[in-house]
Design a protein around this motif. Structure first.
Motif, PDB file in Angstrom:
ATOM      1  N   ALA B 508      74.420  20.330  40.032  1.00  0.00           N
ATOM      2  CA  ALA B 508      73.748  19.387  40.946  1.00  0.00           C
ATOM      3  C   ALA B 508      73.419  19.955  42.319  1.00  0.00           C
ATOM      4  N   LEU B 509      74.290  20.846  42.816  1.00  0.00           N
ATOM      5  CA  LEU B 509      74.346  21.615  44.224  1.00  0.00           C
ATOM      6  C   LEU B 509      72.980  22.794  44.063  1.00  0.00           C
ATOM      7  N   ARG B 510      73.055  23.548  43.185  1.00  0.00           N
ATOM      8  CA  ARG B 510      72.102  24.367  43.239  1.00  0.00           C
ATOM      9  C   ARG B 510      70.658  24.270  43.706  1.00  0.00           C
ATOM     10  N   PRO B 511      70.168  23.201  42.901  1.00  0.00           N
ATOM     11  CA  PRO B 511      68.502  22.803  43.598  1.00  0.00           C
ATOM     12  C   PRO B 511      68.881  22.251  44.954  1.00  0.00           C
ATOM     13  N   MET B 512      69.586  21.443  45.216  1.00  0.00           N
ATOM     14  CA  MET B 512      69.650  21.133  46.589  1.00  0.00           C
ATOM     15  C   MET B 512      69.513  22.217  47.517  1.00  0.00           C
ATOM     16  N   LEU B 513      70.460  23.150  47.310  1.00  0.00           N
ATOM     17  CA  LEU B 513      70.428  24.308  48.325  1.00  0.00           C
ATOM     18  C   LEU B 513      69.166  25.110  48.335  1.00  0.00           C
ATOM     19  N   LYS B 514      68.611  25.292  46.848  1.00  0.00           N
ATOM     20  CA  LYS B 514      67.564  26.054  47.001  1.00  0.00           C
ATOM     21  C   LYS B 514      66.288  25.480  47.531  1.00  0.00           C
ATOM     22  N   SER B 515      66.373  24.173  47.828  1.00  0.00           N
ATOM     23  CA  SER B 515      65.253  23.373  48.319  1.00  0.00           C
ATOM     24  C   SER B 515      65.081  23.763  49.682  1.00  0.00           C
ATOM     25  N   SER B 516      66.131  24.109  50.570  1.00  0.00           N
ATOM     26  CA  SER B 516      66.083  24.172  51.797  1.00  0.00           C
ATOM     27  C   SER B 516      65.886  25.640  52.297  1.00  0.00           C
ATOM     28  N   GLN B 517      65.121  25.857  53.623  1.00  0.00           N
ATOM     29  CA  GLN B 517      64.785  27.331  54.004  1.00  0.00           C
ATOM     30  C   GLN B 517      65.864  27.948  54.511  1.00  0.00           C
ATOM     31  N   ARG B 518      66.923  26.992  55.294  1.00  0.00           N
ATOM     32  CA  ARG B 518      67.896  27.631  55.843  1.00  0.00           C
ATOM     33  C   ARG B 518      69.166  26.716  55.839  1.00  0.00           C
ATOM     34  N   VAL B 519      70.230  27.503  55.194  1.00  0.00           N
ATOM     35  CA  VAL B 519      71.603  26.528  54.935  1.00  0.00           C
ATOM     36  C   VAL B 519      72.616  27.014  55.854  1.00  0.00           C
ATOM     37  N   ILE B 520      73.182  26.137  56.381  1.00  0.00           N
ATOM     38  CA  ILE B 520      74.525  26.472  57.183  1.00  0.00           C
ATOM     39  C   ILE B 520      75.633  25.837  56.733  1.00  0.00           C
ATOM     40  N   ASN B 521      76.476  26.773  56.708  1.00  0.00           N
ATOM     41  CA  ASN B 521      78.044  26.168  56.305  1.00  0.00           C
ATOM     42  C   ASN B 521      78.848  25.843  57.341  1.00  0.00           C
ATOM     43  N   ILE B 522      79.480  24.708  57.460  1.00  0.00           N
ATOM     44  CA  ILE B 522      80.293  24.452  58.653  1.00  0.00           C
ATOM     45  C   ILE B 522      81.780  24.107  58.044  1.00  0.00           C
ATOM     46  N   GLU B 523      82.756  24.753  58.644  1.00  0.00           N
ATOM     47  CA  GLU B 523      84.121  24.558  58.180  1.00  0.00           C
ATOM     48  C   GLU B 523      84.943  24.811  59.170  1.00  0.00           C
ATOM     49  N   ASN B 524      86.272  24.060  59.001  1.00  0.00           N
ATOM     50  CA  ASN B 524      87.363  24.086  60.056  1.00  0.00           C
ATOM     51  C   ASN B 524      88.400  25.200  59.495  1.00  0.00           C
ATOM     52  N   ASN B 525      87.871  26.321  59.069  1.00  0.00           N
ATOM     53  CA  ASN B 525      88.699  27.643  58.631  1.00  0.00           C
ATOM     54  C   ASN B 525      88.278  28.631  58.908  1.00  0.00           C
ATOM     55  N   TYR B 526      89.106  29.852  58.856  1.00  0.00           N
ATOM     56  CA  TYR B 526      88.719  31.102  59.195  1.00  0.00           C
ATOM     57  C   TYR B 526      87.665  32.027  58.472  1.00  0.00           C
ATOM     58  N   SER B 527      87.886  31.634  57.030  1.00  0.00           N
ATOM     59  CA  SER B 527      87.130  32.743  56.058  1.00  0.00           C
ATOM     60  C   SER B 527      85.916  32.023  55.516  1.00  0.00           C
ATOM     61  N   GLY B 528      85.643  30.547  55.816  1.00  0.00           N
ATOM     62  CA  GLY B 528      84.625  30.085  55.018  1.00  0.00           C
ATOM     63  C   GLY B 528      85.095  29.676  53.668  1.00  0.00           C
ATOM     64  N   GLN B 529      86.099  29.019  53.451  1.00  0.00           N
ATOM     65  CA  GLN B 529      86.456  28.735  52.032  1.00  0.00           C
ATOM     66  C   GLN B 529      85.402  28.185  50.901  1.00  0.00           C
ATOM     67  N   LEU B 530      84.748  27.208  51.764  1.00  0.00           N
ATOM     68  CA  LEU B 530      83.755  26.621  50.559  1.00  0.00           C
ATOM     69  C   LEU B 530      82.388  27.421  50.516  1.00  0.00           C
ATOM     70  N   GLN B 531      81.978  28.233  51.460  1.00  0.00           N
ATOM     71  CA  GLN B 531      81.063  29.286  51.237  1.00  0.00           C
ATOM     72  C   GLN B 531      81.216  30.196  50.069  1.00  0.00           C
TER      73      GLN B 531
END
Lengths: 279, 565
Positions: B508-531
């Protein structure tokens, strides 16, 4: 149903011929047959070690947990359903090494459990290392120059922590062990049976012969309810002076007694009155 | 109205938290939405405590960097927070307690109230200066004094009428002093307005309430910040709601107790922080291997070892996804606010029984201990689902019978069935078995649960803001709060919030991300675990990350600055 064929499973037994576990297995089955323990009223919990294999050879409901952790699993079962007879099978490494903290605190809380402590004073399933029960000087794969420490004595430890029923048995004396298992189950509190269990493969100090020579039964004149006398009796260990039988018994409410009795199904709850506090 | 932030600071042990909470409830009862956030060190007396409440006429979910009204109960509060005051803001203080206000920026209104003097004049101790300060604040913000009096009576319900009376007198003294001496400073921030009532709860309370609503019967919790308050919430409720709550000797015992209770048929949970969960890791796998239902609440805090015990972070995601040797199915859910915490905790108890495996609710200090307005906590309706639970005696019952969806019939001890739960690899009957064929079958059976769960329960990620926006923020868990609060200032930005981390909604996430020109990942950790997780599961590599790992939550201002820079 006789105790030899009771609870039979199709699994081949994997203990060494002469292993003390056979005695514990048979005595427990005999007690279960006599007392009517079955899959409607009984659960066994074991840790990891040679003792834990017992669950594969006995068709009674059971949970084989992690090394050192059978006591908290059993306590959770007993609290959730106090109607069940709950037996803990544990080894000396399991109960006194990895799981020492649970043993102490379960004794302190006086959970209504029966703990059958298979004490062979050696790590057998991992092929012969020293254990918390190995005597000083004991030579093993991990102590080739001899164990540099003194052993831990589980019964005085349990007494100090607050256990209310303490016994010792020799795995080769089936009638006495059977009787103690039944009595331990009837005791409403934390009951420990230290079973002296020869390991024919890895412990050449604590042999059948050793236990037959150096143990004695406390007689009918011994009063296990005399706590001070029991404390002294629990210290006895050594040549010709290892006491067997019920060594200490005390009355104290079991931990489970005042706890809420859980319903069979998870309750549907109305939180309306509670939610008023969060306005 | 634009959001208004009230902040009160003083020494630990001086009642800062309860004063802050009273302010939050007062604002909520006046018809506003609230969010509060406390900062305190890991000690009981002498450190610096501060609590801030942001009030708004619409949803508010995060702390602000600037403060509109600062109540200083000591000099340190001014020294640490004067820079948060901008022209037009107010500093309310007691000249006896704060002697130097030279650093306070020009344009900040200085309001001196003799808090200690009025407290003593009301017949109380100097601790009642907090109540005087609340009375003065209510007056300054045009609030209703009777609401404060109600809250005082509720807070001191168990105390003597004399104590109640003294506190009321103190509140009135502060209220009157402010109105008599600073009439021109009064602004109608807390003027009562009509609004649907909502609850003011923390994530911890939401988790506890969700568990109760789900029929939880057994909880084992060893105290550890930030989830100790779940223990404090549950412990007194045992008789009223008929469940067992235990404080065992350690976290290892906690998880094994809960597993035992669950095996016996009780709905069971544990709650801990990352450090406590480190001890629970062997039990995590035990629940997975023995297929015992279990709900685990893990409140994250920053740092390995002891770290920063009372601060916040989101760095345990990878830990929970992978903890324990080998592989087993675990469900990992991360709510973003108390409302979601309540809902997902309730659902977690059903999921644990349906999939017979551990379900993790991942919280953090920010979410555990902050109060939010929660609009919708259904008190009654909840459908308890127990999955393939067998209550009758079956012929040839096999606990781990193979099945297409990976779930075997689960009988309970005492049912007459022979049940063998086994931490050793086992065959269908539960007996230890090490053959290659059996290992493969049982492994595949267990892991199949994740596929079944993804098919039957996994929702699509929720998107907030305009769907056609050119920029998308993606995040998970409690960072939802500051991101949602930043969105109104970012017209061409939307936000995808993930609450399900395992199974992961990659398709479900793949098309949602692809439809955006710029995607910014925001997280409260050092390495960007979700990214990393997104890259691994979707093949999409996100280039922009806003990461924060200083122990503090994000402020909406930081997010706005990052996106508009």
């Amino acid at each position: 149903m006789d105790s030899l064929t009771a609870f039979a499973t199709d699994n081949p037994c994997t203990w060494c011929p002469g292993c003390g576990n056979f005695g514990i297995w048979l005595a427990f089955k005999e007690a279960a047959v006599r007392q009517g323990w079955n899959n409607f009223n009984t659960v066994m919990v074991a840790g990891i070690g040679c003792h834990g294999h017992l669950l594969n050879f006995l068709g009674l409901t059971a949970f084989e947990g992690l090394h050192g952790r059978p006591i908290p699993v059993a306590a959770g079962i007993k609290m959730a359903n106090p109607k069940l007879n709950v037996f803990v099978f544990t080894g000396d490494g399991d109960c006194l090494g990895e799981g020492g903290n649970h043993f102490i605190h379960a004794a302190r809380r006086n959970h209504n459990l029966t703990v059958i402590l298979h004490d062979n004073a050696v790590y057998a399933l991992t092929t012969g290392q020293t254990s918390p029960r190995s005597p000083r000087g004991f030579k093993s794969k991990s102590t080739p120059e001899g164990n540099p420490a003194d052993p831990l004595h589980p019964l005085p430890l349990a007494w100090a922590a607050g256990a209310t029923w303490l016994a010792r048995a020799y795995a080769g004396d089936l009638p006495a062990l059977t009787e103690l298992i039944i009595q331990a189950n009837q005791h409403p509190g934390f009951a420990v049976i230290q079973v002296l269990q020869p390991c024919v493969a890895f412990n050449h100090v604590y042999t059948h012969e050793f236990f037959q020579k150096n143990t004695y039964l406390v007689g009918p004149n011994y009063d296990p309810t005399d706590a001070a006398a029991a404390w002294h009796k629990l210290q006895e260990w050594g040549e010709q002076k290892i006491p067997l039988g019920l060594l200490f018994a005390a009355k104290k409410p079991a931990y489970e007694d005042p706890l809420p009795r859980l319903t069979k199904n998870p309750p549907h709850r109305n939180l309306t009155p509670l939610l008023r506090r969060y306005r | 109205m634009s959001p208004f932030t009230f902040k009160i600071g003083g020494a630990a042990g001086f009642g800062i938290m309860s004063t802050g909470l009273t302010f939050s409830k007062l604002a909520a009862r006046s018809g506003y939405q609230v969010f509060d956030y406390a900062e305190y060190p890991s000690l009981i007396r002498g450190g610096h405590n501060v609590m801030q409440t942001t009030v708004a006429d619409k949803s508010v979910n995060s702390p602000r960097r600037s403060t509109n009204l600062l109540v200083a109960l000591n000099q340190e509060t001014v020294a640490r927070h004067y820079h948060e005051l901008t022209p037009g803001a107010t500093l309310l203080y007691d000249k006896e307690l704060v002697t130097n206000v030279a650093d306070v920026p020009n344009g900040v209104h200085l309001i001196a109230v003799p808090l200690q003097h009025l407290a003593k004049a009301a017949g109380g101790t100097i601790l009642m200066r907090n109540t005087v300060a609340l009375g003065a604040s209510v007056a300054l913000l045009g609030g209703k004094l009777t609401l404060l009096v109600d809250l005082i009576n509720e807070e001191f319900a168990a105390k003597s009428p004399e104590i109640k009376q003294k506190n009321q007198t103190a509140a009135l003294a502060g209220y009157d002093y402010l109105r008599a001496n600073y009439p021109n400073n009064i602004t109608p921030i807390l003027a009562p307005r009509r609004a649907p009532r909502s609850w003011v709860i923390t994530g911890n309370e939401a988790a506890g309430l969700g568990a109760l609503s789900a029929g939880m019967q057994f909880a084992a919790i060893y105290p550890m910040t930030p989830t100790s308050n779940i223990l404090h919430f549950l412990a007194p409720l045992q008789p009223e709601f008929n469940f067992i709550c235990q404080q065992p000797e350690d976290e290892i015992a906690a998880i094994n107790l809960a597993i035992g209770a669950s095996f016996a048929g009780a709905r069971a949970m544990v709650a801990t922080a990352g450090g406590g969960f480190s001890l629970m890791v062997e039990g995590y796998g035990l629940a997975g291997m023995t297929e015992t239902p279990l709900v685990i609440i893990e409140g994250m805090r920053p740092g390995p070892a002891t770290g920063l015990p009372t601060w916040t972070g989101q760095a345990d995601l990878r830990f929970l996804l992978h903890a324990h040797q080998d592989e087993f199915p675990r469900l990992v859910l991360a709510p973003g606010d108390p409302q979601e915490t309540f809902n997902l905790t309730r659902q977690a108890f059903n999921l644990a029984e349906i999939y017979q495996t551990p379900v993790v609710i991942l919280l953090d200090k920010y979410l555990c201990e902050s109060h939010w307005s929660a609009p919708d906590l259904p008190a009654e309706k909840f459908k308890i689902e127990r999955g393939k639970l067998i209550t009758r005696q079956l012929k040839n019952y096999r606990r781990y019978a193979l099945s297409a969806e990976g779930i075997s019939p689960r009988a309970l001890p005492g049912s007459g069935n022979h049940i063998l739960a086994n931490s050793d690899e086992h065959n269908e009957a539960g007996y230890s078995e090490e053959s290659a064929e059996n290992r493969q079958q049982q492994m595949e059976k267990r892991m199949k649960k994740l596929v079944t769960c993804a098919n039957n329960h996994l929702p699509s990620p929720r998107r907030y803001g305009p769907p056609e926006a050119s920029t998308t923020i993606i995040s998970w868990g409690s960072t939802k709060g500051p991101i949602l609060d930043a969105l109104p200032s970012l017209p061409d930005v939307n936000f995808i919030h993930l609450t399900w981390l395992n199974p992961f909604p990659a398709a479900a996430l793949r098309p949602m991300l692809k439809s955006s020109q710029r995607v910014i990942n925001i997280e409260n950790n050092y390495s960007g675990q979700l990214q990393g997780l997104i890259a691994e599961t979707t093949g999409i590599s996100l280039k922009e990350n806003l990461l924060k790992y200083d122990g503090r939550p994000f402020y909406p201002e930081e997010i706005i600055e990052f996106l508009t820079a």
